[in-house]
Design an enzyme around this catalytic site. Structure first.
Site, PDB file in Angstrom:
ATOM      1  N   ASP A  44      -3.697   1.590  11.671  1.00 40.17           N
ATOM      2  CA  ASP A  44      -3.282   2.166  10.393  1.00 40.17           C
ATOM      3  C   ASP A  44      -4.334   1.779   9.368  1.00 40.17           C
ATOM      4  OD1 ASP A  44      -2.247   3.091   8.067  1.00 40.17           O
ATOM      5  OD2 ASP A  44      -0.447   1.828   8.054  1.00 40.17           O
ATOM      6  N   LYS A  78      10.133   5.170   6.809  1.00 41.18           N
ATOM      7  CA  LYS A  78      10.487   3.958   6.066  1.00 41.18           C
ATOM      8  C   LYS A  78      11.657   4.292   5.152  1.00 41.18           C
ATOM      9  CE  LYS A  78       5.738   2.137   5.692  1.00 41.18           C
ATOM     10  NZ  LYS A  78       4.476   2.328   4.907  1.00 41.18           N
ATOM     11  N   ASP A  86       1.895   8.666   6.852  1.00 37.00           N
ATOM     12  CA  ASP A  86       2.775   7.703   6.168  1.00 37.00           C
ATOM     13  C   ASP A  86       2.732   7.967   4.663  1.00 37.00           C
ATOM     14  OD1 ASP A  86       3.972   5.489   5.009  1.00 37.00           O
ATOM     15  OD2 ASP A  86       2.493   4.043   5.699  1.00 37.00           O
ATOM     16  N   SER A  98       0.873  -1.185   0.000  1.00 38.25           N
ATOM     17  CA  SER A  98       0.000   0.000   0.000  1.00 38.25           C
ATOM     18  C   SER A  98       0.903   1.226   0.000  1.00 38.25           C
ATOM     19  CB  SER A  98      -0.926  -0.002   1.214  1.00 38.25           C
ATOM     20  OG  SER A  98      -0.225   0.229   2.403  1.00 38.25           O
ATOM     21  N   HIS A 122      -3.215  -6.081   2.733  1.00 42.88           N
ATOM     22  CA  HIS A 122      -2.327  -7.086   3.326  1.00 42.88           C
ATOM     23  C   HIS A 122      -3.019  -8.409   3.606  1.00 42.88           C
ATOM     24  CE1 HIS A 122       0.415  -3.622   4.961  1.00 42.88           C
ATOM     25  NE2 HIS A 122       0.436  -3.737   3.649  1.00 42.88           N
ATOM     26  N   GLU A 173      -2.787   6.135  12.163  1.00 43.51           N
ATOM     27  CA  GLU A 173      -1.925   6.482  11.012  1.00 43.51           C
ATOM     28  C   GLU A 173      -2.771   6.467   9.746  1.00 43.51           C
ATOM     29  OE1 GLU A 173       1.292   3.678  10.773  1.00 43.51           O
ATOM     30  OE2 GLU A 173       1.432   3.857   8.605  1.00 43.51           O
ATOM     31  N   LYS A 184       7.270  -0.062  14.263  1.00 40.03           N
ATOM     32  CA  LYS A 184       6.167  -0.838  13.729  1.00 40.03           C
ATOM     33  C   LYS A 184       6.805  -1.949  12.921  1.00 40.03           C
ATOM     34  CE  LYS A 184       3.194   0.503  10.415  1.00 40.03           C
ATOM     35  NZ  LYS A 184       2.017   1.034   9.695  1.00 40.03           N
ATOM     36  N   GLU A 239      -4.440  -2.166   9.283  1.00 43.22           N
ATOM     37  CA  GLU A 239      -3.676  -2.650  10.443  1.00 43.22           C
ATOM     38  C   GLU A 239      -4.362  -2.312  11.761  1.00 43.22           C
ATOM     39  OE1 GLU A 239       0.364  -1.205  10.095  1.00 43.22           O
ATOM     40  OE2 GLU A 239       0.316  -1.504   7.929  1.00 43.22           O
ATOM     41  N   GLU A 256       1.640  -9.288   7.275  1.00 44.48           N
ATOM     42  CA  GLU A 256       2.480  -8.826   8.378  1.00 44.48           C
ATOM     43  C   GLU A 256       2.352  -9.714   9.612  1.00 44.48           C
ATOM     44  OE1 GLU A 256       2.009  -4.577   8.878  1.00 44.48           O
ATOM     45  OE2 GLU A 256       3.041  -4.208   6.977  1.00 44.48           O
ATOM     46  N   HIS A 308       8.743  -1.153   9.237  1.00 35.95           N
ATOM     47  CA  HIS A 308       9.012  -2.162   8.215  1.00 35.95           C
ATOM     48  C   HIS A 308       8.120  -1.906   6.999  1.00 35.95           C
ATOM     49  CE1 HIS A 308       5.391  -4.819   9.613  1.00 35.95           C
ATOM     50  NE2 HIS A 308       5.111  -3.553   9.646  1.00 35.95           N
TER      51      HIS A 308
END
Ligand code: PGA
Ligand code: ZN
Length: 428
Positions: free
Chosen positions: A243, A337, A312, A43, A156, A285, A388, A165, A206, A365
């Site tokens: 997130d 990141k 992000d 994403s 994910h 987030e 994270k 998330e 994840e 990550h």
């Protein structure tokens, strides 16, 4: 020259989704070696530095990275051979210059970052320091609070969840290793709770469970239940972070949730405000589409004094966009990141810029990871106080936690660990 770069090599390896990625090995004249492996997102923000893929449909569906590998072995290698590996900023400047494009699209951010990280590792090995101490100096000693992604949705997982998330934050623990135990025990309790409800316990990208829930809110309810069943107090011992990665469920001006509801910006903001009252949420987030600046600004004005609001996809670890966010008061924290921007030095600049505005940084990550634990050292080096790095399963996630356990042991009584979310505790 003692730390002279003598040899640079690269290889096309695989990430945790089985997609090709870049591994770089840098060897110094004195025999020190540094290896780094580059992660990959699903994403992704629109303005991320460019991951160079071969586009050859006969290999890995076009996802091969032979060109990026070749760029490391030739152009980038030639640029850095003979340079002093301890001059990270100077080497990163050479890499940026060799590419010459703003998004690192010519040689690939995956090629450039691999060299940048491997140089840092080789230099740390050469001077005989662990990576966190080499990058962060003698005062680097803060272990990060982990945000553990125990329920996976969005891009994910193959389930209905719109939100990407649902994380647990074991911030009431007295140490990193205890926080890890709180996380594992809550994750196990969550598994039992899913089994009790007849829901599948297979995991997503994840390492969090990926059940097909009726609504996104149900995931929050399940997590609170799991925290209690594990014997912890929701909010006090273990809190929740989200997130949503809202860009991935935004279309034509509205947000599509797992429940089938379609919300405009105001309705989504109301939902967050209500959830923050109902659940022990400490951080959200990417609550809005990456281009929906007004959504971020409204959210930070409404609940930014109570919880952490992280950007992000809208910042992509790029000082240019972070500066814009600071100017607009769009968030009060930034996700960090390395591969969104493409060199170690630029990533550090992003953290430093956030800090000047009083913002927190969360080192992160990617959903496509490798066994490389670089970000564990990186988070300690720059004392960000938060990391994270996924759930409590899948070894590419656990590798970072295991590395942090060793760093905690090496720091011994020097180690700092405290919650940025509990009044009286200090992250910096
Ligand atoms: P990605 O997701 O690595 O797939 O981009 C992580 C995130 O959105 O934080
Ligand atoms: Zn994100």
């Amino acid at each position: 020259m003692p730390n002279e770069i003598a040899h640079v090599d690269a290889l096309e390896i695989l990430d945790s989704r089985g997609n090709p990625t870049v591994e770089v090995e840098v060897a110094l004249r004195n025999g020190s070696v540094g290896v780094a492996r580059v992660p990959s997102g699903a994403s992704t923000g629109k303005n991320e530095a460019v991951e160079l893929r071969d586009g050859d449909p006969t290999r890995f569906g076009g996802l091969g990275v032979r060109k990026a590998v070749e760029n490391v072995r030739t152009i980038l290698s030639e640029r850095v051979l003979g340079e002093d590996a301890t001059k990270q900023a100077a080497i990163d400047a050479l890499l940026i210059e060799a590419d010459g494009t703003p998004g690192k699209s010519k040689l690939g951010a995956n090629a450039i970052l691999g060299v940048s990280m491997a140089v840092a590792r080789a230099a740390a090995n050469s001077v005989g320091l662990p990576l966190y101490a080499y990058l962060g100096g003698a005062t680097a000693r803060r272990l990060p609070i982990p945000m553990m992604n125990v329920i996976n949705g969005g891009k994910h997982a193959g389930n209905r969840l719109a939100f990407q998330e649902f994380m647990i934050v074991p911030h009431g623990a007295p140490s990193f290793s205890e926080a890890l135990r709180y996380g594992v025990e809550t994750f196990r309790a969550l598994k039992r709770e899913l089994e009790r409800r007849g829901l599948p316990t297979a995991v997503g990208d994840e390492g969090g469970f990926a059940p097909d829930l009726e609504s996104d809110e149900e995931a929050c309810e399940l997590i609170v239940e799991a925290i209690e069943r594990a014997g912890f107090t929701p909010g006090k011992d273990v809190a929740i972070a989200l997130d949503p990665a809202a860009s991935s469920f935004f279309s034509d001006g509205a947000y599509d949730l797992a429940s089938g509801e379609r919300l405009d910006r105001e309705a989504l903001l109301d939902l967050y405000a209500r959830w923050v009252k109902t659940y022990p949420i400490v951080s959200i987030e990417d609550g809005f589409d990456e281009a929906d600046w007004d959504g971020y600004v409204a959210q930070t004005a409404a609940i930014g004094d109570r919880i952490q609001i992280v950007g992000d996809d809208n910042y992509v670890t790029n000082p240019k966009f972070i500066a814009e966010g600071i100017r607009r008061k769009a968030t009060n924290a930034v996700l960090i990141k390395l591969n969104q921007i493409g060199t170690v030095t630029e990533t550090v600049a992003a953290i430093e810029l956030a800090r000047t505005a009083g913002w927190r940084s969360v080192v992160s990550h990617r959903s496509g990871e490798t066994e490389d634990s670089f970000i564990a050292d990186f988070a300690v080096a720059f004392g960000t106080g938060q990391i994270k790095t996924g759930s409590l399963s899948r070894s590419e996630r656990i590798a970072k936690y295991n590395r942090l356990l060793w760093i905690e042991r090496q720091l011994g009584t020097q180690a700092l660990f405290s919650s940025p979310f509990i009044a009286g505790d200090q992250a910096d």
